[in-house]
Design a protein around this motif. Structure first.
Motif, mmCIF file in Angstrom:
data_model
loop_
_atom_site.group_PDB
_atom_site.id
_atom_site.type_symbol
_atom_site.label_atom_id
_atom_site.label_comp_id
_atom_site.label_asym_id
_atom_site.label_seq_id
_atom_site.Cartn_x
_atom_site.Cartn_y
_atom_site.Cartn_z
ATOM 1 N N GLN A 1 5.626 20.298 -0.477
ATOM 2 C CA GLN A 1 6.338 19.035 -0.367
ATOM 3 C C GLN A 1 5.374 17.876 -0.563
ATOM 4 O OE1 GLN A 1 7.704 17.351 3.507
ATOM 5 N NE2 GLN A 1 9.765 17.524 2.644
ATOM 6 N N VAL A 2 5.851 16.811 -1.191
ATOM 7 C CA VAL A 2 5.075 15.577 -1.260
ATOM 8 C C VAL A 2 5.980 14.410 -0.897
ATOM 9 C CG1 VAL A 2 3.460 16.434 -3.020
ATOM 10 C CG2 VAL A 2 5.510 15.159 -3.716
ATOM 11 N N THR A 3 5.359 13.347 -0.393
ATOM 12 C CA THR A 3 6.080 12.111 -0.129
ATOM 13 C C THR A 3 5.286 10.940 -0.694
ATOM 14 O OG1 THR A 3 5.028 11.875 2.057
ATOM 15 C CG2 THR A 3 7.167 12.973 1.972
ATOM 16 N N PHE A 4 5.994 10.022 -1.312
ATOM 17 C CA PHE A 4 5.449 8.719 -1.676
ATOM 18 C C PHE A 4 5.938 7.753 -0.601
ATOM 19 C CE2 PHE A 4 5.828 11.036 -5.643
ATOM 20 C CZ PHE A 4 4.693 10.685 -6.370
ATOM 21 N N TYR A 5 5.014 7.108 0.117
ATOM 22 C CA TYR A 5 5.412 6.236 1.216
ATOM 23 C C TYR A 5 4.741 4.883 1.071
ATOM 24 C CZ TYR A 5 6.380 4.513 5.904
ATOM 25 O OH TYR A 5 6.814 3.758 6.958
ATOM 26 N N ALA A 6 5.569 3.834 0.999
ATOM 27 C CA ALA A 6 5.067 2.474 0.757
ATOM 28 C C ALA A 6 5.285 1.557 1.962
ATOM 29 C CB ALA A 6 5.728 1.875 -0.478
ATOM 30 N N PHE A 7 5.428 2.134 3.145
ATOM 31 C CA PHE A 7 5.481 1.352 4.384
ATOM 32 C C PHE A 7 6.563 0.264 4.302
ATOM 33 C CE2 PHE A 7 1.317 3.213 3.923
ATOM 34 C CZ PHE A 7 1.090 3.776 5.176
ATOM 35 N N ASP A 8 7.771 0.710 3.949
ATOM 36 C CA ASP A 8 8.964 -0.135 3.863
ATOM 37 C C ASP A 8 8.911 -1.141 2.711
ATOM 38 O OD1 ASP A 8 10.161 1.126 6.055
ATOM 39 O OD2 ASP A 8 9.121 -0.194 7.459
ATOM 40 N N GLY A 9 7.951 -1.002 1.806
ATOM 41 C CA GLY A 9 7.942 -1.822 0.606
ATOM 42 C C GLY A 9 8.842 -1.220 -0.455
ATOM 43 N N GLN A 10 8.761 -1.746 -1.665
ATOM 44 C CA GLN A 10 9.499 -1.197 -2.799
ATOM 45 C C GLN A 10 8.528 -0.407 -3.671
ATOM 46 O OE1 GLN A 10 12.727 -1.305 -3.284
ATOM 47 N NE2 GLN A 10 13.219 -2.705 -1.610
ATOM 48 N N VAL A 11 8.882 0.829 -3.993
ATOM 49 C CA VAL A 11 8.007 1.674 -4.788
ATOM 50 C C VAL A 11 8.807 2.346 -5.891
ATOM 51 C CG1 VAL A 11 8.302 3.661 -3.228
ATOM 52 C CG2 VAL A 11 6.287 3.530 -4.723
ATOM 53 N N ILE A 12 8.215 2.400 -7.094
ATOM 54 C CA ILE A 12 8.801 3.154 -8.197
ATOM 55 C C ILE A 12 7.767 4.162 -8.691
ATOM 56 C CG2 ILE A 12 10.349 1.294 -8.882
ATOM 57 C CD1 ILE A 12 8.494 0.806 -11.300
ATOM 58 N N VAL A 13 8.263 5.281 -9.214
ATOM 59 C CA VAL A 13 7.404 6.364 -9.709
ATOM 60 C C VAL A 13 7.867 6.749 -11.101
ATOM 61 C CG1 VAL A 13 6.591 8.724 -9.350
ATOM 62 C CG2 VAL A 13 6.971 7.213 -7.378
ATOM 63 N N ARG B 1 0.853 -1.194 0.000
ATOM 64 C CA ARG B 1 0.000 0.000 0.000
ATOM 65 C C ARG B 1 0.885 1.239 0.000
ATOM 66 N NH1 ARG B 1 -1.640 2.502 5.114
ATOM 67 N NH2 ARG B 1 -3.078 4.227 4.655
ATOM 68 N N THR B 2 0.492 2.238 -0.789
ATOM 69 C CA THR B 2 1.318 3.441 -0.932
ATOM 70 C C THR B 2 0.450 4.686 -0.795
ATOM 71 O OG1 THR B 2 2.870 2.291 -2.383
ATOM 72 C CG2 THR B 2 2.885 4.693 -2.454
ATOM 73 N N VAL B 3 0.966 5.660 -0.057
ATOM 74 C CA VAL B 3 0.253 6.917 0.157
ATOM 75 C C VAL B 3 1.085 8.066 -0.404
ATOM 76 C CG1 VAL B 3 -0.707 8.505 1.873
ATOM 77 C CG2 VAL B 3 -0.894 6.025 2.221
ATOM 78 N N LEU B 4 0.448 8.892 -1.222
ATOM 79 C CA LEU B 4 1.049 10.141 -1.691
ATOM 80 C C LEU B 4 0.476 11.262 -0.842
ATOM 81 C CD1 LEU B 4 2.597 12.019 -3.618
ATOM 82 C CD2 LEU B 4 0.660 11.834 -5.213
ATOM 83 N N SER B 5 1.331 11.896 -0.040
ATOM 84 C CA SER B 5 0.893 12.960 0.869
ATOM 85 C C SER B 5 1.452 14.294 0.409
ATOM 86 C CB SER B 5 1.364 12.682 2.302
ATOM 87 O OG SER B 5 0.862 11.455 2.779
ATOM 88 N N ALA B 6 0.608 15.329 0.444
ATOM 89 C CA ALA B 6 1.029 16.694 0.118
ATOM 90 C C ALA B 6 1.053 17.519 1.393
ATOM 91 C CB ALA B 6 0.080 17.319 -0.900
ATOM 92 N N ARG B 7 2.079 18.344 1.526
ATOM 93 C CA ARG B 7 2.239 19.169 2.729
ATOM 94 C C ARG B 7 2.392 20.637 2.369
ATOM 95 N NH1 ARG B 7 4.420 14.238 3.929
ATOM 96 N NH2 ARG B 7 4.003 13.440 6.040
ATOM 97 N N ASP B 8 2.006 21.497 3.304
ATOM 98 C CA ASP B 8 2.171 22.933 3.110
ATOM 99 C C ASP B 8 3.568 23.356 3.555
ATOM 100 O OD1 ASP B 8 2.117 23.017 5.891
ATOM 101 O OD2 ASP B 8 0.084 23.842 6.004
ATOM 102 N N ARG B 9 3.792 24.673 3.566
ATOM 103 C CA ARG B 9 5.111 25.205 3.915
ATOM 104 C C ARG B 9 5.559 24.777 5.309
ATOM 105 N NH1 ARG B 9 8.012 30.000 2.412
ATOM 106 N NH2 ARG B 9 6.259 30.750 1.165
ATOM 107 N N ASP B 10 4.584 24.598 6.213
ATOM 108 C CA ASP B 10 4.896 24.243 7.598
ATOM 109 C C ASP B 10 4.974 22.738 7.835
ATOM 110 O OD1 ASP B 10 4.949 26.965 8.384
ATOM 111 O OD2 ASP B 10 2.751 26.972 8.505
ATOM 112 N N GLY B 11 4.816 21.954 6.779
ATOM 113 C CA GLY B 11 4.904 20.516 6.921
ATOM 114 C C GLY B 11 3.610 19.835 7.303
ATOM 115 N N ASN B 12 2.512 20.562 7.292
ATOM 116 C CA ASN B 12 1.216 19.972 7.620
ATOM 117 C C ASN B 12 0.634 19.263 6.406
ATOM 118 O OD1 ASN B 12 1.138 21.209 10.280
ATOM 119 N ND2 ASN B 12 0.739 23.141 9.212
ATOM 120 N N VAL B 13 0.103 18.053 6.606
ATOM 121 C CA VAL B 13 -0.524 17.315 5.511
ATOM 122 C C VAL B 13 -1.828 18.007 5.134
ATOM 123 C CG1 VAL B 13 -1.565 15.136 4.804
ATOM 124 C CG2 VAL B 13 0.510 15.128 6.210
#
Length: 212
Positions: A193-205, A148-160
């Motif tokens: 800022q954005v992060t792609f997070y796959a919970f320690d799995g392998q992810v490609i973009v 499972r992978t989550v793409l999270s977007a954050r503002d200048r202060d790091g808030n999702v």
């Protein structure tokens, strides 16, 4: 500026390393000339697509925000070298990466649709971080992941501020209900800022794109 063909798409490749902060008029002209058909619409109303090539360094140049809205920038990942650590190669476009490596997947489970070179989270598995110098309105990528992978977007202060999710693995050949190269996209004002997070799995973009 030259015509670039990638798969069944074609567009204009613009080397922005020479765009200075006082060159907004010239940059807008390049954007207006860069209209081209694409295999899918990343944003509403068929946005203009700027294909940004990596640069060895910024050379002191600074990315100048265009007035045209929306503008879609797609990074030419195919111009990166295999196993190249990706950090500041696209800094001239106002975007930097952390924990990302360019690879050409040899494992058929990581099926690649639009090109041979993609981003992989490394050295820490399952994580790619992207930071923008100027706020963007949407970020998109084609994701293949072993978890499972989550793409999270954050503002200048790091808030999702918004997220998109791949709810399950989508490796090719594993009877996943989700096809490989599934698009994840986040849309919101003032994404820094954005992060792609796959919970320690392998992810490609692949097909990493963003717009103002």
């Amino acid at each position: 500026m030259q015509l670039l063909k990638t798969g069944n798409r074609e567009g204009f490749m613009v080397d922005m390393t020479g765009v200075q902060s006082d060159g907004s008029a010239e940059f807008e002209t390049l954007l207006s000339e860069a209209k081209s058909p694409v295999h899918r619409s990343i944003e509403m109303n068929d946005p203009e697509i700027l294909i940004a090539t990596p640069g060895a360094s910024c050379g002191g140049s600074e990315f100048c925000l265009p007035v045209i809205t929306p503008t879609c920038v797609r990074l030419a990942l195919e111009d990166l070298k295999c196993f190249e650590v990706v950090e500041s190669q696209f800094e001239h476009c106002g975007v930097t990466f952390a924990n990302a490596v360019a690879i050409q997947p040899s494992n058929p489970a990581f099926s690649v649709r639009s090109g041979v070179t993609v981003l992989m989270g490394a050295p820490k598995s399952g994580l790619i971080e992207v930071t923008f110098k100027h706020p963007v309105r949407f970020v998109s990528g084609l994701v293949t992941s072993s978890r499972r992978t989550v793409l999270s977007a954050r503002d200048r202060d790091g808030n999702v501020i918004t997220e998109d999710e791949l709810p399950a693995p989508n490796l090719a050949g594993f009877n996943s209900r989700i096809p490989p190269n599934t698009q994840l996209i986040v849309k919101a004002p003032n994404i820094y800022q954005v992060t792609f997070y796959a919970f320690d799995g392998q992810v490609i973009v692949d097909d990493f794109s963003f717009g103002f």
